[in-house]
Write a protein that holds these residues in place. Sequence first.
Motif, PDB file in Angstrom:
ATOM      1  N   ARG A  19      12.598   6.375  -6.943  1.00 49.01           N
ATOM      2  CA  ARG A  19      12.470   5.276  -6.490  1.00 49.01           C
ATOM      3  C   ARG A  19      13.574   3.947  -6.426  1.00 49.01           C
ATOM      4  N   GLN A  20      15.125   4.970  -6.513  1.00 48.84           N
ATOM      5  CA  GLN A  20      15.792   4.694  -5.668  1.00 48.84           C
ATOM      6  C   GLN A  20      15.805   4.001  -4.207  1.00 48.84           C
ATOM      7  N   THR A  21      15.550   5.598  -3.607  1.00 47.93           N
ATOM      8  CA  THR A  21      15.060   5.647  -2.221  1.00 47.93           C
ATOM      9  C   THR A  21      14.103   4.507  -1.723  1.00 47.93           C
ATOM     10  N   ARG A  22      13.149   4.486  -2.407  1.00 41.40           N
ATOM     11  CA  ARG A  22      12.185   3.938  -2.134  1.00 41.40           C
ATOM     12  C   ARG A  22      12.489   2.248  -1.759  1.00 41.40           C
ATOM     13  N   GLU A  23      13.155   1.709  -2.761  1.00 39.36           N
ATOM     14  CA  GLU A  23      13.334   0.614  -2.973  1.00 39.36           C
ATOM     15  C   GLU A  23      14.730   0.210  -1.962  1.00 39.36           C
ATOM     16  N   LYS A  24      15.676   1.439  -1.058  1.00 36.86           N
ATOM     17  CA  LYS A  24      16.883   1.242  -0.786  1.00 36.86           C
ATOM     18  C   LYS A  24      16.343   1.107   0.673  1.00 36.86           C
ATOM     19  N   ILE A  25      14.720   1.621   0.669  1.00 36.95           N
ATOM     20  CA  ILE A  25      13.886   1.727   2.662  1.00 36.95           C
ATOM     21  C   ILE A  25      13.587   0.210   2.375  1.00 36.95           C
ATOM     22  N   ALA A  26      12.676  -0.330   1.032  1.00 39.99           N
ATOM     23  CA  ALA A  26      11.835  -1.246   1.204  1.00 39.99           C
ATOM     24  C   ALA A  26      13.259  -3.166   1.316  1.00 39.99           C
ATOM     25  N   ASP A  27      13.943  -2.263   0.944  1.00 35.58           N
ATOM     26  CA  ASP A  27      15.680  -3.293   1.026  1.00 35.58           C
ATOM     27  C   ASP A  27      15.755  -2.969   3.045  1.00 35.58           C
ATOM     28  N   VAL A  45      14.499   1.509  10.260  1.00 40.49           N
ATOM     29  CA  VAL A  45      14.111   1.190   9.142  1.00 40.49           C
ATOM     30  C   VAL A  45      15.021   1.966   8.649  1.00 40.49           C
ATOM     31  N   ALA A  46      14.888   3.404   8.674  1.00 42.02           N
ATOM     32  CA  ALA A  46      15.260   4.822   8.524  1.00 42.02           C
ATOM     33  C   ALA A  46      17.013   4.986   8.590  1.00 42.02           C
ATOM     34  N   GLU A  47      17.335   4.699   9.735  1.00 45.40           N
ATOM     35  CA  GLU A  47      18.435   4.204  10.354  1.00 45.40           C
ATOM     36  C   GLU A  47      19.378   3.193   9.551  1.00 45.40           C
ATOM     37  N   ARG A  48      18.579   1.929   9.274  1.00 48.47           N
ATOM     38  CA  ARG A  48      19.189   0.717   8.375  1.00 48.47           C
ATOM     39  C   ARG A  48      19.441   1.808   6.876  1.00 48.47           C
ATOM     40  N   ALA A  49      18.349   1.915   6.497  1.00 45.19           N
ATOM     41  CA  ALA A  49      18.492   2.744   5.252  1.00 45.19           C
ATOM     42  C   ALA A  49      19.503   4.298   4.847  1.00 45.19           C
ATOM     43  N   GLY A  50      19.864   4.301   5.843  1.00 43.22           N
ATOM     44  CA  GLY A  50      20.546   6.015   5.431  1.00 43.22           C
ATOM     45  C   GLY A  50      20.039   7.177   5.250  1.00 43.22           C
ATOM     46  N   VAL A  51      18.247   7.235   5.632  1.00 47.12           N
ATOM     47  CA  VAL A  51      17.481   8.079   5.754  1.00 47.12           C
ATOM     48  C   VAL A  51      17.208   8.804   6.315  1.00 47.12           C
ATOM     49  N   SER A  52      15.987   9.315   6.405  1.00 48.10           N
ATOM     50  CA  SER A  52      15.390   9.986   7.379  1.00 48.10           C
ATOM     51  C   SER A  52      13.793   9.989   7.820  1.00 48.10           C
ATOM     52  N   ARG A  53      13.487   9.530   9.216  1.00 44.99           N
ATOM     53  CA  ARG A  53      11.855   9.047   9.709  1.00 44.99           C
ATOM     54  C   ARG A  53      10.689   9.402   8.799  1.00 44.99           C
ATOM     55  N   LEU A  55      11.591  10.382   5.746  1.00 49.19           N
ATOM     56  CA  LEU A  55      11.424  10.019   4.247  1.00 49.19           C
ATOM     57  C   LEU A  55      10.965   8.799   4.179  1.00 49.19           C
ATOM     58  N   VAL A  56      11.037   7.829   5.063  1.00 47.70           N
ATOM     59  CA  VAL A  56      10.175   7.107   4.928  1.00 47.70           C
ATOM     60  C   VAL A  56       8.453   6.717   4.742  1.00 47.70           C
ATOM     61  N   PHE A  57       8.340   8.079   5.413  1.00 46.38           N
ATOM     62  CA  PHE A  57       6.711   8.281   5.871  1.00 46.38           C
ATOM     63  C   PHE A  57       6.038   9.168   3.997  1.00 46.38           C
ATOM     64  N   HIS A  58       7.319   9.668   3.346  1.00 50.13           N
ATOM     65  CA  HIS A  58       7.440  10.074   2.586  1.00 50.13           C
ATOM     66  C   HIS A  58       6.601   9.359   1.392  1.00 50.13           C
ATOM     67  N   HIS A  59       7.801   8.006   1.463  1.00 51.39           N
ATOM     68  CA  HIS A  59       7.170   7.184   0.431  1.00 51.39           C
ATOM     69  C   HIS A  59       6.485   5.964   0.719  1.00 51.39           C
ATOM     70  N   PHE A  60       6.171   5.910   1.849  1.00 46.71           N
ATOM     71  CA  PHE A  60       5.176   5.013   2.207  1.00 46.71           C
ATOM     72  C   PHE A  60       4.452   5.392   2.681  1.00 46.71           C
ATOM     73  N   ALA A  61       2.840   5.017   3.087  1.00 43.14           N
ATOM     74  CA  ALA A  61       1.607   5.787   3.777  1.00 43.14           C
ATOM     75  C   ALA A  61       1.891   5.274   5.421  1.00 43.14           C
ATOM     76  N   ASP A  62       2.553   4.224   5.908  1.00 43.11           N
ATOM     77  CA  ASP A  62       2.727   3.493   7.059  1.00 43.11           C
ATOM     78  C   ASP A  62       3.643   2.428   6.976  1.00 43.11           C
ATOM     79  N   MET A  63       3.791   1.986   8.280  1.00 42.95           N
ATOM     80  CA  MET A  63       4.933   0.379   8.432  1.00 42.95           C
ATOM     81  C   MET A  63       3.895  -0.780   7.118  1.00 42.95           C
ATOM     82  N   ALA A  64       2.579  -1.043   7.782  1.00 43.00           N
ATOM     83  CA  ALA A  64       1.942  -1.563   6.966  1.00 43.00           C
ATOM     84  C   ALA A  64       2.762  -1.613   5.358  1.00 43.00           C
ATOM     85  N   GLU A  65       2.308  -0.777   4.721  1.00 40.84           N
ATOM     86  CA  GLU A  65       2.420  -0.739   4.114  1.00 40.84           C
ATOM     87  C   GLU A  65       3.742  -1.305   3.252  1.00 40.84           C
ATOM     88  N   LEU A  66       5.142  -0.473   4.155  1.00 40.09           N
ATOM     89  CA  LEU A  66       5.789  -0.782   4.151  1.00 40.09           C
ATOM     90  C   LEU A  66       6.242  -2.539   3.731  1.00 40.09           C
TER      91      LEU A  66
END
Length: 215
Positions: A19-27, A45-53, A55-66
């Motif tokens: 949940r925290q990672t998902r919020e970090k990516i959204a922020d 987005v991944a660089e700004r969130a400090g996560v891997s690319r 992981l972005v698509f692990h939490h979100f189906a695509d960039m539109a959903e994000l």
Amino acid sequence: MKRTEAAVPVTDGRTERGRQTREKIADAMLSLIDENQAHFPADKVAERAGVSRRLVFHHFADMAELAEVAVNRRLEQLAAQIRPLPTEGPRELRVAALTEQRARILEGVTPARLAVMRLENPSPRIQEAVQQMLDFARLRLTQIFAAELDALPESARTDLLHGLDAVTTWSAWYHWRSGGLSTEQARRTMAAAVHALLAGAGAGAGAGAGAEAGD
């Protein structure tokens, strides 16, 4: 008799971290939106969130959903800042309170609204959230200026409400701001437009507007 202790639910640490990672990516997405970025590549987005690319698509189906989640997050943040406004008293004070709050909210929502405009197919959820904000804003106008609106015939009341709605929503705000007005200049312009519409419609000055000359 030995008392049986109530079972204590065990928090799944992985769920909370997710949940925290998902919020970090959204922020992170929101921070790019706030910078008026034209595009939101996953790598950025991944660089700004400090996560891997990945992981972005692990939490979100695509960039539109994000983008949808990020925009809705911003709308919720702004909605939480809305405070009750005076519905009685001098018109000058009611207009000032309305335009101060609208200016702050509309300025805050501008990056998100521009991001929505750049989406090829905004999701129904985003469109519904935006429409709910518009409907709420219109309802507030009927409450804040009830004294003026209720004093008019139905057709004139409808026309005045349409006008007030037009000059206090985001489209007008963005027109003024993109035309070079500062936030304070845009707020004053909004206030002047509201006063002009109320005066032009022949709406009463409202409760507490002041005594008649000679009273």
